[in-house]
Design an enzyme around this catalytic site. Sequence first.
Site, PDB file in Angstrom:
ATOM      1  CG  ASN A 210      13.898  -4.913   3.524  1.00 12.70           C
ATOM      2  OD1 ASN A 210      15.230  -4.693   3.011  1.00 12.70           O
ATOM      3  ND2 ASN A 210      13.405  -5.269   4.619  1.00 12.70           N
ATOM      4  CG  ASP A 280       7.795  -3.596  10.306  1.00  8.84           C
ATOM      5  OD1 ASP A 280       8.605  -3.818  11.144  1.00  8.84           O
ATOM      6  OD2 ASP A 280       7.590  -2.648   9.562  1.00  8.84           O
ATOM      7  CE  LYS A 290       8.288 -23.320  -7.300  1.00 10.57           C
ATOM      8  NZ  LYS A 290       8.852 -23.490  -8.501  1.00 10.57           N
ATOM      9  CG  PHE A 326      18.949   4.290  10.403  1.00 10.96           C
ATOM     10  CD1 PHE A 326      20.148   3.849  11.526  1.00 10.96           C
ATOM     11  CD2 PHE A 326      19.442   5.178   9.375  1.00 10.96           C
ATOM     12  CE1 PHE A 326      21.112   4.022  11.197  1.00 10.96           C
ATOM     13  CE2 PHE A 326      20.961   5.333   9.156  1.00 10.96           C
ATOM     14  CZ  PHE A 326      21.475   4.791  10.014  1.00 10.96           C
ATOM     15  CE  LYS A 344      10.502   1.332  16.486  1.00 12.11           C
ATOM     16  NZ  LYS A 344      10.958   0.407  15.474  1.00 12.11           N
TER      17      LYS A 344
HETATM   18  N1  CTP Z   1      13.631  -2.130  13.746  1.00 13.02           N
HETATM   19  C1  CTP Z   1      13.988  -3.144  14.760  1.00 13.02           C
HETATM   20  N2  CTP Z   1      13.093  -4.163  14.496  1.00 13.02           N
HETATM   21  C2  CTP Z   1      11.890  -4.177  13.898  1.00 13.02           C
HETATM   22  C3  CTP Z   1      11.531  -3.104  12.926  1.00 13.02           C
HETATM   23  C4  CTP Z   1      12.588  -2.096  13.086  1.00 13.02           C
HETATM   24  O1  CTP Z   1      14.885  -2.953  15.336  1.00 13.02           O
HETATM   25  N3  CTP Z   1      11.028  -5.412  13.762  1.00 13.02           N
HETATM   26  C5  CTP Z   1      14.215  -0.898  14.030  1.00 13.02           C
HETATM   27  C6  CTP Z   1      15.162  -0.479  12.787  1.00 13.02           C
HETATM   28  O2  CTP Z   1      16.291  -1.151  12.563  1.00 13.02           O
HETATM   29  C7  CTP Z   1      15.143   1.177  12.770  1.00 13.02           C
HETATM   30  C8  CTP Z   1      13.893   1.444  13.492  1.00 13.02           C
HETATM   31  O3  CTP Z   1      13.415   0.207  14.096  1.00 13.02           O
HETATM   32  O4  CTP Z   1      16.348   1.523  13.324  1.00 13.02           O
HETATM   33  C9  CTP Z   1      12.669   2.196  12.755  1.00 13.02           C
HETATM   34  O5  CTP Z   1      12.399   1.056  11.660  1.00 13.02           O
HETATM   35  P1  CTP Z   1      11.423   1.306  10.750  1.00 13.02           P
HETATM   36  O6  CTP Z   1      11.380   0.065   9.772  1.00 13.02           O
HETATM   37  O7  CTP Z   1      11.629   2.782   9.854  1.00 13.02           O
HETATM   38  O8  CTP Z   1      10.026   1.836  11.436  1.00 13.02           O
HETATM   39  P2  CTP Z   1       8.667   0.519  12.266  1.00 13.02           P
HETATM   40  O9  CTP Z   1       8.902   0.966  13.669  1.00 13.02           O
HETATM   41  O10 CTP Z   1       9.035  -0.654  11.669  1.00 13.02           O
HETATM   42  O11 CTP Z   1       7.455   1.283  11.509  1.00 13.02           O
HETATM   43  P3  CTP Z   1       6.945   1.544  10.247  1.00 13.02           P
HETATM   44  O12 CTP Z   1       7.469   0.327   9.186  1.00 13.02           O
HETATM   45  O13 CTP Z   1       5.636   1.316  10.372  1.00 13.02           O
HETATM   46  O14 CTP Z   1       7.411   2.694   9.539  1.00 13.02           O
END
Ligand code: CTP
Length: 402
Positions: A210, A280, A290, A326, A344
């Site tokens: 990302n 995620d 490859k 965040f 969380k």
């Molecule tokens: N986070 C984490 N581990 C993951 C995903 C997220 O520790 N696998 C943490 C991020 O660092 C952030 C928070 O969770 O502090 C929220 O992350 P975000 O990507 O906004 O939310 P998600 O819980 O992944 O939900 P979504 O992507 O569906 O919005």
Amino acid sequence: MLKDKKIILGISGGIAAYKAAFLIRLFKKAGAEVKVVGTANAFEFITRVTLESLSENKVYDEVFGPENDYTTEHVALTDWGDVFIVAPATANIIGKFANGIADDALSTSLIAFDKKVFLAPAMNCKMYANFAFQRNLDYLKKNNVDVIEPAEGFLACGYEGKGRMEEPEHIFNVVESYFSQEKLSLQNKQILVTAGPTHEAIDPVRYIGNHASGKMGYALAKALANRGAKVNLVSGPVDIQCKHPNIVLTKVTTAEEMYNSCMTHYTTCDAAIMAAAVADYKPKTIHQEKVKKGKNKQMVKLELIPTPDILWAMGEKKEKQVLVGFALETTDEEKNAREKLKNKNLDFIILNSLKDSAAGFGYDTNKITIIDNKNQVFRYPLKDKSEVATDIVDMLEKFLVK
Ligand code: CTP
């Protein structure tokens, strides 16, 4: 921290003098005032025009120059400055300083200065190891002069060894942390910070990732470290330098590696701020070779499986730790952030919306809203990421220092 601080930058004659330009820019960007004093040899390596343009001040290089504001300009200048940094500091200027010799603008100013002096030596490694030079350096250290030790590596003279002047960012951090010692409110606190993206391999060439730059997480780590906290910074792949005496940096690539590293630090930390944009999902299988597109460019299906949610796992195991997350959202921002805060088990969450211009991925600025576990909402204007980091650390302090 450095706003309105008055910095005298001494430059002596070495190839690292070009780095002084970057150092001035860092100080100016942080709101400090800079005046440069140089030796005659310094101007063989960097021009007066460059230094005057960047510092927005006249360069001082002659004790009895016709353009000086005062005939005792070395005294006026040294009364003005809060700190004196010599970067690069050659063996010659260090030798003069240690032996009380004042025969040009820089050496005279150094002797007239009675506040904090930092030296960033730069020279050939044999000169650095020389017994007389080391005696001089020791003598200065014993007299409360701070030496920013040079790094090891390739030197301009072709040698490899110790003698390369530290990078401007590091020198800047040392000086900034000197000023921030006025507020060591987080001393004895262990804080875990995550930053950057994670990369999930598809094959040896490609990955899922990302746009996270890591700037917010690194700014937070620095703001915490400047207040005396011991910071474990676990970072995904980013291109940011980080050298701070209070920060231990662990570099990881995948969500799994970030999870493992975070969990080893989590049990002993007082707080965790999770600024990383963790993937995620990851490919179910990583192709060893490859993936070829084939003759017909047929459709490829990528099967994805979830990665561990690090912050969720921390929320479940939470004991005394203050947990901060965040939320980067594009729709229903506050609603989604509140859900994450609750699910969380967080103490507060920092929301940024991708709808705000100049906020979020890649920018130097950010616009945040903080929602805490008592449902209080704090909205902040668009600010530089280092100022946003200060706001977040101020909020964390309310939870940590009671
Ligand atoms: N986070 C984490 N581990 C993951 C995903 C997220 O520790 N696998 C943490 C991020 O660092 C952030 C928070 O969770 O502090 C929220 O992350 P975000 O990507 O906004 O939310 P998600 O819980 O992944 O939900 P979504 O992507 O569906 O919005």
